[in-house]
Write a protein that holds these residues in place. Sequence first.
Motif, PDB file in Angstrom:
ATOM      1  N   ARG A  54      -5.005  15.017   5.712  1.00 10.69           N
ATOM      2  CA  ARG A  54      -5.581  14.230   4.619  1.00 10.69           C
ATOM      3  C   ARG A  54      -4.678  13.055   4.241  1.00 10.69           C
ATOM      4  NH1 ARG A  54      -6.874  19.135   2.503  1.00 10.69           N
ATOM      5  NH2 ARG A  54      -5.391  19.057   0.785  1.00 10.69           N
ATOM      6  N   ILE A  55      -3.361  13.314   4.277  1.00 14.26           N
ATOM      7  CA  ILE A  55      -2.429  12.227   3.937  1.00 14.26           C
ATOM      8  C   ILE A  55      -2.549  11.101   4.961  1.00 14.26           C
ATOM      9  CG2 ILE A  55       0.017  11.617   3.757  1.00 14.26           C
ATOM     10  CD1 ILE A  55       0.473  14.443   2.531  1.00 14.26           C
ATOM     11  N   VAL A  56      -2.615  11.486   6.234  1.00 15.80           N
ATOM     12  CA  VAL A  56      -2.713  10.455   7.281  1.00 15.80           C
ATOM     13  C   VAL A  56      -4.044   9.711   7.165  1.00 15.80           C
ATOM     14  CG1 VAL A  56      -2.840  10.050   9.769  1.00 15.80           C
ATOM     15  CG2 VAL A  56      -1.150  11.654   8.846  1.00 15.80           C
TER      16      VAL A  56
ATOM     17  N   SER B 125      -1.979  -6.813  -4.650  1.00 15.30           N
ATOM     18  CA  SER B 125      -0.677  -6.521  -5.263  1.00 15.30           C
ATOM     19  C   SER B 125      -0.333  -5.080  -4.905  1.00 15.30           C
ATOM     20  CB  SER B 125      -0.772  -6.706  -6.779  1.00 15.30           C
ATOM     21  OG  SER B 125      -1.734  -5.813  -7.295  1.00 15.30           O
ATOM     22  N   PRO B 126       0.915  -4.649  -5.178  1.00 13.55           N
ATOM     23  CA  PRO B 126       1.281  -3.270  -4.844  1.00 13.55           C
ATOM     24  C   PRO B 126       0.280  -2.267  -5.425  1.00 13.55           C
ATOM     25  CG  PRO B 126       3.240  -4.484  -5.444  1.00 13.55           C
ATOM     26  CD  PRO B 126       2.060  -5.409  -5.699  1.00 13.55           C
ATOM     27  N   THR B 127      -0.266  -1.435  -4.568  1.00  8.45           N
ATOM     28  CA  THR B 127      -1.367  -0.557  -4.958  1.00  8.45           C
ATOM     29  C   THR B 127      -1.066   0.879  -4.547  1.00  8.45           C
ATOM     30  OG1 THR B 127      -2.922  -2.378  -4.665  1.00  8.45           O
ATOM     31  CG2 THR B 127      -3.863  -0.158  -4.707  1.00  8.45           C
ATOM     32  N   LEU B 128      -1.358   1.800  -5.457  1.00 13.37           N
ATOM     33  CA  LEU B 128      -1.097   3.221  -5.206  1.00 13.37           C
ATOM     34  C   LEU B 128      -2.374   3.920  -4.745  1.00 13.37           C
ATOM     35  CD1 LEU B 128       0.889   5.639  -5.467  1.00 13.37           C
ATOM     36  CD2 LEU B 128       0.026   5.934  -7.800  1.00 13.37           C
ATOM     37  N   PHE B 129      -2.233   4.708  -3.688  1.00 16.00           N
ATOM     38  CA  PHE B 129      -3.328   5.549  -3.194  1.00 16.00           C
ATOM     39  C   PHE B 129      -2.880   7.002  -3.309  1.00 16.00           C
ATOM     40  CE2 PHE B 129      -5.904   2.217  -1.229  1.00 16.00           C
ATOM     41  CZ  PHE B 129      -4.974   1.175  -1.139  1.00 16.00           C
TER      42      PHE B 129
ATOM     43  N   GLU C 150      -7.264   4.881   5.400  1.00 11.53           N
ATOM     44  CA  GLU C 150      -8.165   4.249   4.423  1.00 11.53           C
ATOM     45  C   GLU C 150      -7.442   3.129   3.669  1.00 11.53           C
ATOM     46  OE1 GLU C 150     -10.360   8.510   3.500  1.00 11.53           O
ATOM     47  OE2 GLU C 150      -9.481   7.401   1.816  1.00 11.53           O
ATOM     48  N   ALA C 151      -6.169   3.406   3.326  1.00 16.45           N
ATOM     49  CA  ALA C 151      -5.406   2.394   2.592  1.00 16.45           C
ATOM     50  C   ALA C 151      -5.251   1.133   3.436  1.00 16.45           C
ATOM     51  CB  ALA C 151      -4.033   2.959   2.199  1.00 16.45           C
ATOM     52  N   LEU C 152      -4.972   1.342   4.725  1.00 20.51           N
ATOM     53  CA  LEU C 152      -4.796   0.195   5.619  1.00 20.51           C
ATOM     54  C   LEU C 152      -6.071  -0.634   5.686  1.00 20.51           C
ATOM     55  CD1 LEU C 152      -2.794   1.438   8.726  1.00 20.51           C
ATOM     56  CD2 LEU C 152      -2.147  -0.359   7.113  1.00 20.51           C
ATOM     57  N   ALA C 153      -7.209   0.018   5.572  1.00 18.11           N
ATOM     58  CA  ALA C 153      -8.498  -0.671   5.675  1.00 18.11           C
ATOM     59  C   ALA C 153      -8.949  -1.245   4.330  1.00 18.11           C
ATOM     60  CB  ALA C 153      -9.549   0.304   6.204  1.00 18.11           C
ATOM     61  N   THR C 154      -8.130  -1.052   3.287  1.00 18.83           N
ATOM     62  CA  THR C 154      -8.509  -1.522   1.955  1.00 18.83           C
ATOM     63  C   THR C 154      -7.759  -2.816   1.631  1.00 18.83           C
ATOM     64  OG1 THR C 154      -8.743   0.783   1.276  1.00 18.83           O
ATOM     65  CG2 THR C 154      -8.624  -0.860  -0.489  1.00 18.83           C
ATOM     66  N   PRO C 155      -8.481  -3.896   1.327  1.00 15.77           N
ATOM     67  CA  PRO C 155      -7.775  -5.128   0.953  1.00 15.77           C
ATOM     68  C   PRO C 155      -7.063  -4.944  -0.387  1.00 15.77           C
ATOM     69  CG  PRO C 155     -10.126  -5.540   1.388  1.00 15.77           C
ATOM     70  CD  PRO C 155      -9.951  -4.067   1.300  1.00 15.77           C
TER      71      PRO C 155
ATOM     72  N   ARG D 119       0.862  -1.190   0.000  1.00 15.76           N
ATOM     73  CA  ARG D 119       0.000   0.000   0.000  1.00 15.76           C
ATOM     74  C   ARG D 119       0.891   1.230   0.000  1.00 15.76           C
ATOM     75  NH1 ARG D 119      -2.208  -3.594   3.515  1.00 15.76           N
ATOM     76  NH2 ARG D 119      -4.352  -4.276   3.083  1.00 15.76           N
ATOM     77  N   VAL D 120       0.894   1.952  -1.106  1.00 18.14           N
ATOM     78  CA  VAL D 120       1.770   3.121  -1.253  1.00 18.14           C
ATOM     79  C   VAL D 120       0.893   4.364  -1.388  1.00 18.14           C
ATOM     80  CG1 VAL D 120       3.536   4.242  -2.650  1.00 18.14           C
ATOM     81  CG2 VAL D 120       3.555   1.747  -2.370  1.00 18.14           C
ATOM     82  N   VAL D 121       1.038   5.274  -0.447  1.00 16.10           N
ATOM     83  CA  VAL D 121       0.322   6.546  -0.514  1.00 16.10           C
ATOM     84  C   VAL D 121       1.282   7.578  -1.104  1.00 16.10           C
ATOM     85  CG1 VAL D 121      -0.793   8.385   0.806  1.00 16.10           C
ATOM     86  CG2 VAL D 121      -1.172   5.982   1.425  1.00 16.10           C
TER      87      VAL D 121
END
Lengths: 72, 446
Positions: free
Chosen positions: A43-45, A58-62, A50-55, A16-18
């Motif tokens: 907002r970044i935090v 594979s490497p995913t960009l937020f 949200e990213a942590l709560a998203t299944p 999970r990459v923000v």
Amino acid sequence: MVSALPPIALQAGGNRVVKGVKIEHVCGNPSLGSAGDAALRRRIVERCLEALATPVSSPTLFTVEESEEPRP
Amino acid sequence: MMSLELGTFPVQSVVAGSPGRYANGSLTVDVERLRARCLDDPRVVSVEVDLVEPGEATRVVHVRDVIEPRLKVAGEGHAYPAICGHAPDTVGDGTTHRYAGFALLLAAEVPERIRREVSAAADSIVDMSGPGAVSVYSTLRYVALTVRLEPALDLVEWNETLLAVAHRAADQLAGYLRELEPPEREHFALDPAAHNLPRVVHVHTLNGSMVPGIGSTIYGYARHALPLLLHPNEILDGAIAGDAVVTYPGKCTWIQVNNPVLPELYAGHGEDFAWVGCIVARTRWGAAAEKELSAFQTVKLARMLGADGAIVTWNHGGNDLIEVMLTIQGLERAGIKTVFLTIESDIKVVRMTPELAETGAHEPPLLFSVPEADAIVSTGTLAPETALPVMERVVGGDNVAFDFERPDVTAAAVGPLDLEELSGAYSPIFGHFDNYGLGTQSYFDY
């Protein structure tokens, strides 16, 4: 993770990459003034949470929209 | 449109004497006159002048720049234009005299304050013999200036004052060549080539400093900017110059005018391909979107030039590779066949053993890559296997600190120097970052 350079983070397998702002200031933007910078940092935090709560499978960009109005 | 003759004066010996002159491969340097010229600025506290030869048991430390003295004897402008008070006229036309095998070396210890401000302002060394003499900088003869400035100067003024000292000295040495007939002449012009030859562009990516006010310059311009089209003759005439702060050798002034890519491309021009010029694109932008923009605009320029092929080079390391790789990706996707010339950048390993060369380090050799980068030429990697020995003579300073994350770890410059013990992320050997492949640190030839 929050990264100013998502291509490297994703290629390294970060799941999970923000997307951060810039190498010089990853988690904020001092040019927005202290209130704007604080709002952006929040907002970044929040996006990280949200990213942590998203299944992901594979490497995913937020991404975070910098111009977005602060949430009430 | 541009026609440049380089008149070359090979240097086989350098001695001190008066008057300063060049004759039959022998350079006589008027040291006192040179010192006086360097000291012609109240901010300069002291200047020592040393002559340094390849093969000597000499170690030069605190290397800040290496400059090939050059003199324009015909044509517009000044060699190394738009810096140090030189006129900003477009260069690349006319006649320029140069020395071969000889350069001015600038050495200066970094004040503590500046070391804190610019983390990469670490110390670097050039060994003139022994196991550390692996880079091209160990093969040149030097007039080495060790310069001390007023301690209160800020970063930008410190850099500019040092460069001005070095270029005043280089100009004086180049002045010896004013009325002389060059023993060797080379002519450079991008004459129109046959229409059926493939069109090739050199994408010359060039690090821009993230610290404002310093860094390598294009016609004196250091800031990050969108890509620029340069005629190769402009580069051969010194349009790109180094700074005096960050001692990555890919950023020194000498390499810009001695970049082997340029004469190689000239050699093929009109024979194997038509060379359409150099797109100079700055790297090390701070935001991902800026990296993308720079890459996209570079690709656009290459398409407008009608390029069929591209050779991409870079002069740095680290995150600069993102925009370099995005450029390669965009060029390939635009149907422009692209080859990348690069050092293998796992430079953290200092003590490179043949076994390690075989198996690789734990890090990938390139920080970032794209699938489209399928033609890469390696210029080699890394450092000598053994510690660097004691040297009889040290020029440039007394102590060295190689690791900017451990500034308290210092060593006597005379040695021995265990680079693995003393170094941080980067090898301190000036020239190890051998992006254009001039050194001898490769273990294998492919």
